[in-house]
Design a protein around this motif. Structure first.
Motif, PDB file in Angstrom:
ATOM      1  N   GLY A 146       0.764  -1.282  -0.128  1.00  0.00           N
ATOM      2  CA  GLY A 146       0.070   0.217   0.077  1.00  0.00           C
ATOM      3  C   GLY A 146       0.779   1.435  -0.091  1.00  0.00           C
ATOM      4  N   ASP A 147       2.006   1.160  -0.126  1.00  0.00           N
ATOM      5  CA  ASP A 147       2.766   2.471  -0.131  1.00  0.00           C
ATOM      6  C   ASP A 147       2.663   3.348  -1.422  1.00  0.00           C
ATOM      7  OD1 ASP A 147       4.411   1.951   2.179  1.00  0.00           O
ATOM      8  OD2 ASP A 147       6.119   1.134   1.156  1.00  0.00           O
ATOM      9  N   GLY A 148       2.282   2.772  -2.305  1.00  0.00           N
ATOM     10  CA  GLY A 148       1.997   3.527  -3.637  1.00  0.00           C
ATOM     11  C   GLY A 148       3.230   4.327  -4.277  1.00  0.00           C
ATOM     12  N   PHE A 149       4.353   3.567  -4.230  1.00  0.00           N
ATOM     13  CA  PHE A 149       5.689   4.326  -4.972  1.00  0.00           C
ATOM     14  C   PHE A 149       5.319   4.324  -6.288  1.00  0.00           C
ATOM     15  CE2 PHE A 149       9.802   3.672  -6.773  1.00  0.00           C
ATOM     16  CZ  PHE A 149      10.655   4.403  -6.043  1.00  0.00           C
ATOM     17  N   GLY A 150       5.420   5.533  -6.911  1.00  0.00           N
ATOM     18  CA  GLY A 150       5.120   5.736  -8.292  1.00  0.00           C
ATOM     19  C   GLY A 150       3.864   6.700  -8.434  1.00  0.00           C
ATOM     20  N   ARG A 151       3.048   7.034  -7.542  1.00  0.00           N
ATOM     21  CA  ARG A 151       1.949   7.858  -7.473  1.00  0.00           C
ATOM     22  C   ARG A 151       2.134   8.970  -7.849  1.00  0.00           C
ATOM     23  NH1 ARG A 151      -1.254  10.856  -8.095  1.00  0.00           N
ATOM     24  NH2 ARG A 151      -3.207  11.117  -7.072  1.00  0.00           N
ATOM     25  N   SER A 152       3.296   9.692  -7.543  1.00  0.00           N
ATOM     26  CA  SER A 152       3.868  10.921  -8.482  1.00  0.00           C
ATOM     27  C   SER A 152       5.363  10.763  -8.914  1.00  0.00           C
ATOM     28  CB  SER A 152       3.518  12.006  -7.588  1.00  0.00           C
ATOM     29  OG  SER A 152       4.593  11.734  -6.423  1.00  0.00           O
ATOM     30  N   THR A 153       5.540  11.206 -10.075  1.00  0.00           N
ATOM     31  CA  THR A 153       6.818  11.227 -10.587  1.00  0.00           C
ATOM     32  C   THR A 153       7.257  12.590 -11.383  1.00  0.00           C
ATOM     33  OG1 THR A 153       6.059  10.386 -12.717  1.00  0.00           O
ATOM     34  CG2 THR A 153       6.980   8.705 -11.263  1.00  0.00           C
ATOM     35  N   ALA A 154       8.398  13.183 -11.298  1.00  0.00           N
ATOM     36  CA  ALA A 154       8.862  14.249 -11.936  1.00  0.00           C
ATOM     37  C   ALA A 154      10.340  14.021 -12.313  1.00  0.00           C
ATOM     38  CB  ALA A 154       8.785  15.398 -11.210  1.00  0.00           C
ATOM     39  N   VAL A 165      14.311  12.761   0.186  1.00  0.00           N
ATOM     40  CA  VAL A 165      14.082  14.302   0.403  1.00  0.00           C
ATOM     41  C   VAL A 165      13.373  14.173   1.470  1.00  0.00           C
ATOM     42  CG1 VAL A 165      13.087  16.340  -0.462  1.00  0.00           C
ATOM     43  CG2 VAL A 165      14.042  14.530  -2.044  1.00  0.00           C
ATOM     44  N   LYS A 166      13.782  14.704   2.679  1.00  0.00           N
ATOM     45  CA  LYS A 166      13.352  14.928   4.007  1.00  0.00           C
ATOM     46  C   LYS A 166      11.944  15.885   4.130  1.00  0.00           C
ATOM     47  CE  LYS A 166      17.500  13.843   6.489  1.00  0.00           C
ATOM     48  NZ  LYS A 166      18.377  14.200   7.744  1.00  0.00           N
ATOM     49  N   ASP A 167      11.055  15.356   4.835  1.00  0.00           N
ATOM     50  CA  ASP A 167       9.809  16.025   4.844  1.00  0.00           C
ATOM     51  C   ASP A 167       9.965  17.213   5.856  1.00  0.00           C
ATOM     52  OD1 ASP A 167       7.280  17.224   5.710  1.00  0.00           O
ATOM     53  OD2 ASP A 167       6.587  15.130   5.693  1.00  0.00           O
ATOM     54  N   PRO A 168       9.912  18.443   5.673  1.00  0.00           N
ATOM     55  CA  PRO A 168      10.472  19.470   6.540  1.00  0.00           C
ATOM     56  C   PRO A 168       9.234  19.898   7.756  1.00  0.00           C
ATOM     57  CG  PRO A 168       9.590  20.511   4.569  1.00  0.00           C
ATOM     58  CD  PRO A 168       9.370  18.885   4.319  1.00  0.00           C
ATOM     59  N   ALA A 169       8.216  19.165   7.505  1.00  0.00           N
ATOM     60  CA  ALA A 169       7.106  19.646   8.328  1.00  0.00           C
ATOM     61  C   ALA A 169       6.219  18.223   8.873  1.00  0.00           C
ATOM     62  CB  ALA A 169       6.021  20.707   7.847  1.00  0.00           C
ATOM     63  N   VAL A 170       6.568  17.339   9.103  1.00  0.00           N
ATOM     64  CA  VAL A 170       6.072  15.880   9.572  1.00  0.00           C
ATOM     65  C   VAL A 170       4.742  15.894  10.161  1.00  0.00           C
ATOM     66  CG1 VAL A 170       6.276  13.486  10.302  1.00  0.00           C
ATOM     67  CG2 VAL A 170       8.429  14.760   9.191  1.00  0.00           C
ATOM     68  N   SER A 171       4.654  16.738  10.985  1.00  0.00           N
ATOM     69  CA  SER A 171       3.752  16.656  12.040  1.00  0.00           C
ATOM     70  C   SER A 171       2.372  17.571  11.637  1.00  0.00           C
ATOM     71  CB  SER A 171       3.824  17.351  13.316  1.00  0.00           C
ATOM     72  OG  SER A 171       4.396  18.575  13.356  1.00  0.00           O
ATOM     73  N   GLN A 172       2.658  18.332  10.369  1.00  0.00           N
ATOM     74  CA  GLN A 172       1.713  19.244   9.717  1.00  0.00           C
ATOM     75  C   GLN A 172       0.853  18.573   8.695  1.00  0.00           C
ATOM     76  OE1 GLN A 172       3.645  23.163   9.091  1.00  0.00           O
ATOM     77  NE2 GLN A 172       4.896  22.809  10.894  1.00  0.00           N
ATOM     78  N   HIS A 173       1.103  17.641   8.133  1.00  0.00           N
ATOM     79  CA  HIS A 173       0.452  17.141   6.743  1.00  0.00           C
ATOM     80  C   HIS A 173       0.738  15.462   6.799  1.00  0.00           C
ATOM     81  CE1 HIS A 173       4.418  18.669   4.927  1.00  0.00           C
ATOM     82  NE2 HIS A 173       4.305  17.381   5.286  1.00  0.00           N
ATOM     83  N   ASP A 174       0.159  15.010   6.167  1.00  0.00           N
ATOM     84  CA  ASP A 174       0.274  13.546   5.503  1.00  0.00           C
ATOM     85  C   ASP A 174       0.555  13.525   4.149  1.00  0.00           C
ATOM     86  OD1 ASP A 174       0.014  12.038   8.192  1.00  0.00           O
ATOM     87  OD2 ASP A 174      -2.197  12.335   7.766  1.00  0.00           O
ATOM     88  N   TYR A 175       0.777  12.116   3.564  1.00  0.00           N
ATOM     89  CA  TYR A 175       0.929  12.090   1.931  1.00  0.00           C
ATOM     90  C   TYR A 175       2.072  13.038   1.302  1.00  0.00           C
ATOM     91  CZ  TYR A 175      -3.903  10.299   3.154  1.00  0.00           C
ATOM     92  OH  TYR A 175      -4.759   9.472   3.676  1.00  0.00           O
ATOM     93  N   TRP A 176       2.939  13.204   2.077  1.00  0.00           N
ATOM     94  CA  TRP A 176       4.203  13.930   1.350  1.00  0.00           C
ATOM     95  C   TRP A 176       4.443  13.316   0.138  1.00  0.00           C
ATOM     96  CZ3 TRP A 176       6.941  18.206   1.642  1.00  0.00           C
ATOM     97  CH2 TRP A 176       8.123  18.397   1.300  1.00  0.00           C
ATOM     98  N   GLY A 177       4.820  13.945  -0.875  1.00  0.00           N
ATOM     99  CA  GLY A 177       4.853  13.400  -2.250  1.00  0.00           C
ATOM    100  C   GLY A 177       3.651  12.932  -2.850  1.00  0.00           C
ATOM    101  N   ALA A 178       2.607  13.440  -2.630  1.00  0.00           N
ATOM    102  CA  ALA A 178       1.325  13.221  -3.412  1.00  0.00           C
ATOM    103  C   ALA A 178       1.545  13.705  -4.707  1.00  0.00           C
ATOM    104  CB  ALA A 178       0.207  13.746  -2.756  1.00  0.00           C
ATOM    105  N   ALA A 179       2.129  14.682  -5.013  1.00  0.00           N
ATOM    106  CA  ALA A 179       2.397  15.351  -6.360  1.00  0.00           C
ATOM    107  C   ALA A 179       3.584  16.293  -6.478  1.00  0.00           C
ATOM    108  CB  ALA A 179       1.168  16.286  -6.703  1.00  0.00           C
TER     109      ALA A 179
END
Length: 457
Positions: free
Chosen positions: A94-102, A148-162
Motif C-alpha cells: 500500500g505504499d503507492g511508490f510511483g503515485r507521483s513522478t517528476a 528528500v526529507k519532509d520539513p513538516a512531518v507533524s503538519q500534514h500527511d501524504y508527502w509526495g502526493a504530487a
C-alpha cells in the motif's frame, strides 16, 4: 508508414514509473543535458509510475517502469521500486511508490534525475506520512537514490502526493515542488546533492486541501524566465463527487504567487502552442462546476498565455476525459497537442483513443484519431482497454521529432500497456511501433499493476 489520413478521418468522424537500473548501451563522453535523458546519451527517456504494482510480493507497493530511448525507439527497459538496490526503504503493501513522478536535473550534473513519491508510506509510526526519493541519473542510467526529507512531518500527511521539477526562482538551478495534504505546499530550492543536501525551503498556500487529487504541473507561462506552476486539487462536492480546481501560480525569486483560477478539470499540460513566447495551458477532463468529476463536459480547454496574462479558455470538442501532452512531432516549429481519450468508443466500447492536433502558423489543426485498430498500431481495440489513459510526447529517438508514448492502464485485465509511436516530418507514423507490458520492464503482473496510468519524461 504514415498513418492513412483517410482511415484516421473515418475514425474521427465515428468518435469522439525490479532489477538494477543500469542502462546498457554507450553513453556520450559528456551528458546531453536534455530534460528526461537519464543516461545522457542524447535520447530522451520515459518513466511510467505504477503505484498499484506488486513489488517484492507486496500488493500495491508500487513501481516505476523506465524506458530508455534509442535511435530506433524504446531500447533498454528496467523498473525501480523500494526493493531496488540503492533505493532507500523497502517495498511495503500500500505504499503507492510511483503515485507521483517528476523529471529534471536536480544536482546539475547534466543527467536528468527521477523524483518519485510514495505518499501512502508509513514513516516512523506516522501513518500515510509519505516519502519522496530522488533516483539519480548517470552515464549508466538511473542508479542510487536519496530521500528528500519532509520539513513538516507533524503538519500534514501524504508527502509526495504530487511532484514537479523546474526552476521556479530563476536562479539557474532546478527546484522541487512537493505536494501533501493541507493548504501549505512546499518548494525545495536547488542545491540538491546525493548526500541529501538541498537549498532552502519555502511554502505557498492553496485555497483548500485535497491530497488524493493533487497534481502539480510546471511550465513558463508569463515568459519571465521563472517557471510557473499550476496546482490542481479536488474540492469535495458530495460523498461521491469532487470538483477539480486549477490555480495558476507565477514563479518568483521566493515563493510562487497565485494569480488566477483556470477551467475545472483533472489534467494539465503547458507549452507555447502559438509560439508567441508565452506558455499556453491545456486543461483536460474539464468538468461542470456543479457536478464535478461526474459531470465531464467532454472538452479540452486551452488558456493562451499573453504579455498581459492568460486569455479566456478556448474549448476543443475532443470527447471526455482528455489527457493532454505537448511536443513538436513533425519538427515544423509549431508544437502539436496529443489528447488521450481513454473512454472513447471510436473503435470499441471504452477502448480509448488519442487525438492529435498538429500545430500550424494558423493554430491547431483538426484532430487525427488514433486507436489500437488504426492500421499499423500493434494490438487490437478491446472493450475497457482505456487506450489514452496517459500520453507523453518526447523525443525518444533523438531525431528532433517528438515521439508519442500512450498508456492503456486497463489493457489485459489491468496489467496495463505502453504503446510507442514514432514522430516524423509527416507526423505520427507506425514505423517501429511497439507495445510493452509490465513483464518487459521486469515488473510483476500480480493483481493489477495498471502500467500506463502515469507518464513522465
Amino acid at each position: 508508414m504514415r498513418i492513412p489520413l483517410s482511415a484516421c478521418a473515418a475514425l474521427a468522424a465515428a468518435a469522439l514509473t525490479g532489477a538494477l537500473l543500469t542502462a546498457t548501451g554507450t553513453a556520450t563522453a559528456a551528458p546531453s543535458g536534455l530534460v528526461g535523458d537519464f543516461n545522457g546519451d542524447g535520447y530522451q527517456d520515459a518513466a511510467a509510475g505504477s503505484p498499484f504494482a506488486t513489488a517484492g510480493g507486496k500488493f500495491e507497493a508500487g513501481s516505476v517502469a523506465v524506458a530508455y530511448g534509442s535511435a530506433t525507439g524504446i531500447g533498454t527497459k528496467k523498473s525501480v521500486n523500494q526493493n531496488t538496490s540503492g533505493v532507500p526503504g523497502s517495498a511495503e503493501e500500500g505504499d503507492g511508490f510511483g503515485r507521483s513522478t517528476a523529471v529534471g536535473d536536480l544536482n546539475n550534473d547534466g543527467y536528468s534525475d527521477l523524483a518519485v513519491g510514495a505518499p501512502y508510506e508509513d514513516v516512523s509510526g506516522d501513518t500515510n506520512g509519505g516519502t519522496v526519493v530522488i533516483v539519480w541519473g548517470s552515464a549508466s542510467g538511473l542508479s542510487g537514490a536519496t530521500t528528500v526529507k519532509d520539513p513538516a512531518v507533524s503538519q500534514h500527511d501524504y508527502w509526495g502526493a504530487a511532484l514537479a521539477i523546474a526552476d521556479f526562482t530563476g536562479d539557474g538551478r532546478a527546484d522541487l515542488a512537493v505536494g501533501a495534504s493541507g493548504t501549505t505546499q512546499w518548494i525545495i530550492k536547488g542545491g540538491f546533492t546525493k548526500a541529501g543536501a538541498t537549498g532552502s525551503k519555502t511554502t505557498y498556500s492553496t485555497p483548500f486541501s485535497s491530497a488524493d487529487f493533487l497534481r502539480l504541473t510546471s511550465g513558463n507561462v508569463n515568459g519571465d524566465g521563472k517557471a510557473d506552476l499550476v496546482v490542481t486539487a479536488g474540492k469535495k462536492l458530495s460523498s461521491e463527487r469532487y470538483l477539480h480546481r486549477n490555480f495558476l501560480y507565477y514563479g518568483t525569486t521566493s515563493a510562487p504567487t497565485r494569480q488566477l483560477e483556470l477551467p475545472y478539470g483533472r489534467q494539465i499540460a503547458i507549452g507555447d502552442l502559438d509560439q508567441d513566447g508565452y506558455g499556453d495551458i491545456v486543461t483536460g477532463e474539464t468538468e461542470d462546476a456543479t457536478e464535478g468529476d461526474l459531470g465531464s463536459k467532454g472538452t479540452t480547454a486551452i488558456s493562451y498565455g499573453t504579455a498581459t496574462g492568460v486569455e479566456s479558455a478556448v474549448e476543443l470538442s475532443d470527447g471526455p476525459y482528455g489527457r493532454p501532452s505537448i511536443g513538436d512531432i513533425d519538427a515544423d516549429g509549431f508544437p502539436d497537442l496529443a489528447v488521450g481519450s481513454p473512454v472513447s468508443d471510436a473503435a470499441a466500447w471504452y477502448a480509448g483513443a488519442v487525438l492529435v492536433h498538429y500545430g500550424t502558423a494558423d493554430g491547431l489543426g483538426s484532430p487525427v484519431t488514433l486507436t489500437q485498430n488504426t492500421p499499423g498500431i500493434p494490438g487490437a481495440a478491446e472493450t475497457n482497454d482505456f487506450f489514452g489513459t496517459a500520453t507523453l510526447l518526447t523525443d525518444i529517438t533523438g531525431d528532433g521529432h517528438a515521439d508519442l508514448v500512450v498508456g492503456a492502464d486497463t489493457e489485459n485485465d489491468g496489467n496495463g500497456l505502453l504503446t510507442f509511436l514514432m514522430g516524423s516530418a509527416d507526423g505520427i507514423t507506425t514505423s517501429g511501433a511497439a507495445n510493452y507490458g509490465p513483464s518487459a520492464f521486469s515488473m510483476s503482473t500480480a493483481y493489477y499493476p495498471q502500467l500506463g496510468m502515469y507518464l513522465a519524461g
